[in-house]
Design an enzyme around this catalytic site. Structure first.
Site, PDB file in Angstrom:
ATOM      1  N   GLU A 132       0.867  -1.175   0.000  1.00  0.00           N
ATOM      2  CA  GLU A 132       0.000   0.000   0.000  1.00  0.00           C
ATOM      3  C   GLU A 132       0.904   1.227   0.000  1.00  0.00           C
ATOM      4  O   GLU A 132       1.775   1.355   0.857  1.00  0.00           O
ATOM      5  CB  GLU A 132      -0.852   0.051   1.265  1.00  0.00           C
ATOM      6  CG  GLU A 132      -1.722  -1.159   1.503  1.00  0.00           C
ATOM      7  CD  GLU A 132      -2.362  -1.105   2.891  1.00  0.00           C
ATOM      8  OE1 GLU A 132      -2.181  -0.108   3.625  1.00  0.00           O
ATOM      9  OE2 GLU A 132      -3.049  -2.080   3.233  1.00  0.00           O
TER      10      GLU A 132
ATOM     11  N   ASP B 125      -3.566   8.190  11.414  1.00  0.00           N
ATOM     12  CA  ASP B 125      -2.199   7.676  11.491  1.00  0.00           C
ATOM     13  C   ASP B 125      -1.521   8.081  12.788  1.00  0.00           C
ATOM     14  O   ASP B 125      -1.736   9.180  13.289  1.00  0.00           O
ATOM     15  CB  ASP B 125      -1.375   8.206  10.313  1.00  0.00           C
ATOM     16  CG  ASP B 125      -1.876   7.671   8.987  1.00  0.00           C
ATOM     17  OD1 ASP B 125      -2.096   6.452   8.916  1.00  0.00           O
ATOM     18  OD2 ASP B 125      -2.066   8.459   8.046  1.00  0.00           O
TER      19      ASP B 125
END
EC number: 4.2.1.20
Length: 271
Positions: A53, A64
């Site tokens: 990815e 994140d």
């Protein structure tokens, strides 16, 4: 045109046929540089990753942790653009023949234009997109263009998702389902592992798609544990951290290759 998503499907099926989980690595585009990021992806594949990815760096990466935020910040300060993300996908895919996806928040695609983004991603050989913050009920335009270009649309499910919602999400997705949970937080690891396993079980009840788990997996033992119940094991921060900790770019690439090899052993139950 549908060869892109087919490669992803075939790769996951091949891992299953070998009686193991697929190893999916996540690395941000443009980190530490565009060329360095492409080299890192090749190193991950070289070490044993089945799928990669490519993260599209974003200035407000709400989902994140600090490690990936640091890498995104370096990439953004380096001036990374969507064109660089497309180039990263193209060069990584062409060099390896392996499936490469993009993971991105919705806002950059929306600004860039859905038709333009999907056409360019397909042209670059991309297998599809993981869209963590795009609600399924608002995804019709994206899915129409993704389908037209043979791209997978990977949605994210979480332990908080109710069964009815899981069914709605998995019915709209393709390629695989990204099951997000957290593991490895001190003192809660055992219960969170159970939570992830439960999420996979509930998700599988709604779909034939492979279910891959992104769980803060950082070592072969955890990879083996998750591989015991998931179709794919997704590792991101651990790769980025090894790169951030490396003294130079050559050492960073070696660190990525080594970790991919260790995790590849883990998903094969040989940790």
């Amino acid at each position: 045109m549908s060869g892109n998503v087919q490669l992803l499907t075939d790769t996951l099926a091949a891992a299953k046929a070998e009686g193991r989980s697929a190893l999916i690595a996540y690395l941000p585009a443009g980190f530490p540089t565009v060329d360095g990021g492409i080299a890192a992806i090749k190193a991950a594949f070289d070490g044993g990753a089945d799928i990669v990815e490519v993260g599209l760096p974003h200035s407000d990466p709400v989902l994140d942790g600090p490690v990936i935020q640091t890498a995104d910040d370096i990439a953004l300060r380096g001036g990374v653009r969507i064109a660089d993300v497309m180039r990263t996908v193209r060069e990584a895919h062409e060099a390896t023949g392996k499936p490469v996806l993009v993971m991105t928040y919705w806002n950059p695609i929306d600004r860039y234009g859905v038709e333009r983004f999907t056409a360019e991603l397909a042209d670059a050989g991309g297998a599809g997109c993981i869209l963590p913050d795009l609600p399924v009920q608002e995804s019709a335009l994206w899915r129409e263009h993704a389908d037209k270009h043979g791209l997978a649309t990977v949605f994210v499910v979480a332990p908080s998702s109710k069964d009815e919602r899981l069914a709605e999400i998995t019915a709209a997705g393709s390629g695989f389902v990204y099951a997000a949970s957290l593991m490895g937080v001190t003192g809660t690891r055992e219960s969170v592992g159970t939570q992830a396993q439960d999420l996979v079980r509930r998700t599988r009840a709604t779909t034939e798609l492979p279910v891959c788990v992104g769980l803060g997996v950082s070592n072969p033992t955890q990879a083996a544990e998750v591989a015991g119940f998931a179709d794919g094991v997704i590792v991101g921060s651990a790769f980025v951290k090894r790169m951030l900790d490396a003294p130079d770019e050559e050492a960073a690439l070696e660190a990525v290759r080594t970790l991919a090899g260790e995790l590849a052993e883990g998903v094969r139950g040989r940790a």
